[in-house]
Design an enzyme around this catalytic site. Structure first.
Site, PDB file in Angstrom:
ATOM      1  CB  THR A   1      -0.887   0.030   1.270  1.00  0.00           C
ATOM      2  OG1 THR A   1      -1.620  -1.183   1.352  1.00  0.00           O
ATOM      3  CG2 THR A   1      -1.836   1.200   1.270  1.00  0.00           C
TER       4      THR A   1
ATOM      5  NE  ARG B   1      -6.453  -9.610   0.780  1.00  0.00           N
ATOM      6  CZ  ARG B   1      -5.669  -8.593   1.110  1.00  0.00           C
ATOM      7  NH1 ARG B   1      -5.205  -7.787   0.159  1.00  0.00           N
ATOM      8  NH2 ARG B   1      -5.347  -8.367   2.372  1.00  0.00           N
ATOM      9  CB  VAL B   2     -11.189  -6.603  -1.863  1.00  0.00           C
ATOM     10  CG1 VAL B   2     -11.130  -5.125  -1.484  1.00  0.00           C
ATOM     11  CG2 VAL B   2     -11.518  -6.751  -3.351  1.00  0.00           C
ATOM     12  N   GLY B   3      -8.515  -6.212   0.136  1.00  0.00           N
ATOM     13  CA  GLY B   3      -8.080  -5.900   1.490  1.00  0.00           C
ATOM     14  C   GLY B   3      -8.713  -4.633   2.018  1.00  0.00           C
ATOM     15  CG  ASP B   4      -6.384  -2.271   4.773  1.00  0.00           C
ATOM     16  OD1 ASP B   4      -5.689  -3.045   4.064  1.00  0.00           O
ATOM     17  OD2 ASP B   4      -5.902  -1.283   5.340  1.00  0.00           O
TER      18      ASP B   4
ATOM     19  CB  THR C   1       0.646   0.119   5.660  1.00  0.00           C
ATOM     20  OG1 THR C   1       1.339  -0.676   4.687  1.00  0.00           O
ATOM     21  CG2 THR C   1       1.498   0.229   6.907  1.00  0.00           C
ATOM     22  N   GLY C   2      -0.342  -2.882   5.908  1.00  0.00           N
ATOM     23  CA  GLY C   2      -0.174  -4.188   6.526  1.00  0.00           C
ATOM     24  C   GLY C   2      -1.275  -5.152   6.124  1.00  0.00           C
TER      25      GLY C   2
END
Length: 328
Positions: A189, A217-220, A240-241
């Site tokens: 990110t 897949r989708v993250g934050d 981030t992370g």
């Protein structure tokens, strides 16, 4: 009477002690206020070392009295177009099917926000996200719908899989083992938050997601409140992370709300990380970091693991990289 005098004496000593703590906050908490932009702004912060060139592009706008929203968009477009940054945009490492899929969101000082997720073959998802914000009644578009919308707005389709990223993917296929290494992937990110000379806050977040993730897949990063949140009355934060851990705590919104309650940006970041550690099993094997900025121009950052760094550009801090404090 003696009891009254003793009570007053103890009260005075207590008041002096707490006054001392307020004046020496680093002795009771880790690095409460890492920095502050004189007179509030302008100032721009971004995650990781690719934030240095991103900050430069943003500062070119902020230093001329430009709007924070324009600055954060232009800033994160730099790593989006850089094939050497393999966690954002062009050159991003693909998913398990060899597809580069992109997520991004943007938010301005008026609570307007836009987002795209699972977007393919478009170089600048952050700009598509801004179009969603400004040209539609929606906040988020995903997948094929997001791609079609981008094309309708004049964006061009491009192959975003570089030879280097394709080679890395084919090498991964030999074992197909999904085991991200903390801080090695730079956690996918760039988050950027900015305060302009007019006291307006905005933020942007963009990513190609975790390398070799499951297709879809989708993250934050594209989720308002998780990867990014801006409240012009209070401040802004980005993360981030490991996105799954951030989503579970609505992390960036949490940081901003903690600042609303009176916490410094640094203390808010620390508290948000500690909440993730409390709720997320196996936190010692993941990385999550937060970056925060309040209306005064004060900023802070904190992460679970060592290794998270962030870039700051203001009139007093000329685009420098700092190592965030961490819990481990």
């Amino acid at each position: 009477m003696n009891n009254r005098r003793q009570f007053l004496k103890i009260s005075a000593m207590g008041a002096a002690f707490f006054s001392y703590l307020r004046g020496n906050s680093t002795s009771v908490d880790q690095h409460i206020n890492p920095g502050k932009a004189p007179a509030g702004g302008p100032i721009v912060l971004s995650t990781w070392d690719h934030g240095i060139p991103a900050n430069q592009a943003a500062w070119d706008i902020l230093s001329k009295g430009g709007r924070a929203l324009d600055a954060v968009e232009k800033g994160v477009m730099v790593p989006e177009a850089d094939p050497k940054v393999n966690t954002v945009g062009y050159g991003g490492l693909p998913d398990r099917d060899g597809k580069v899929t992109l997520d991004a969101c943007i938010m301005d000082e008026n609570d307007n926000c836009g987002s795209v997720a699972f977007l393919q073959n478009i170089m600048h998802p952050i700009s598509v996200a801004r179009k969603v914000m400004e040209d539609t009644p929606h906040v988020m578009l995903v997948g094929e719908g997001a791609r079609q919308f981008a094309l309708s707005k004049g964006f061009k389709e491009e192959n975003l899989l570089t030879p280097e990223s394709e080679k890395a993917w084919k090498e991964w296929l030999k074992t197909a083992k999904y085991e991200p290494v903390i801080n090695i992937e730079r956690h996918d990110t760039i988050g950027m938050i900015a305060l302009d000379a007019n006291g307006k806050l905005s933020g942007a977040c963009t990513t190609s997601g975790m390398a070799f993730k499951m297709h879809g897949r989708v993250g934050d990063s594209p989720i308002i409140g998780a990867g990014l949140y801006v409240d012009n009355e209070v401040g802004a934060a980005c993360s981030t992370g490991l996105g799954e851990a951030v989503i579970r705590t609505v992390g960036s919104h949490l940081v901003v709300e903690l600042m609303r309650q009176g916490m410094s940006p640094q203390k808010a970041c620390v508290t948000a990380v500690e909440r993730i550690k409390k709720k997320y099993p196996g936190y010692d094997k993941i990385q999550v970091g937060f970056l925060a900025l309040n209306k005064k121009g004060e900023y802070g950052a904190y992460a679970i693991q060592k290794g998270f760094n962030y870039a700051v550009y203001s009139n007093s801090v000329q685009n420098k990289l700092f190592d965030a404090k961490s819990s481990m």
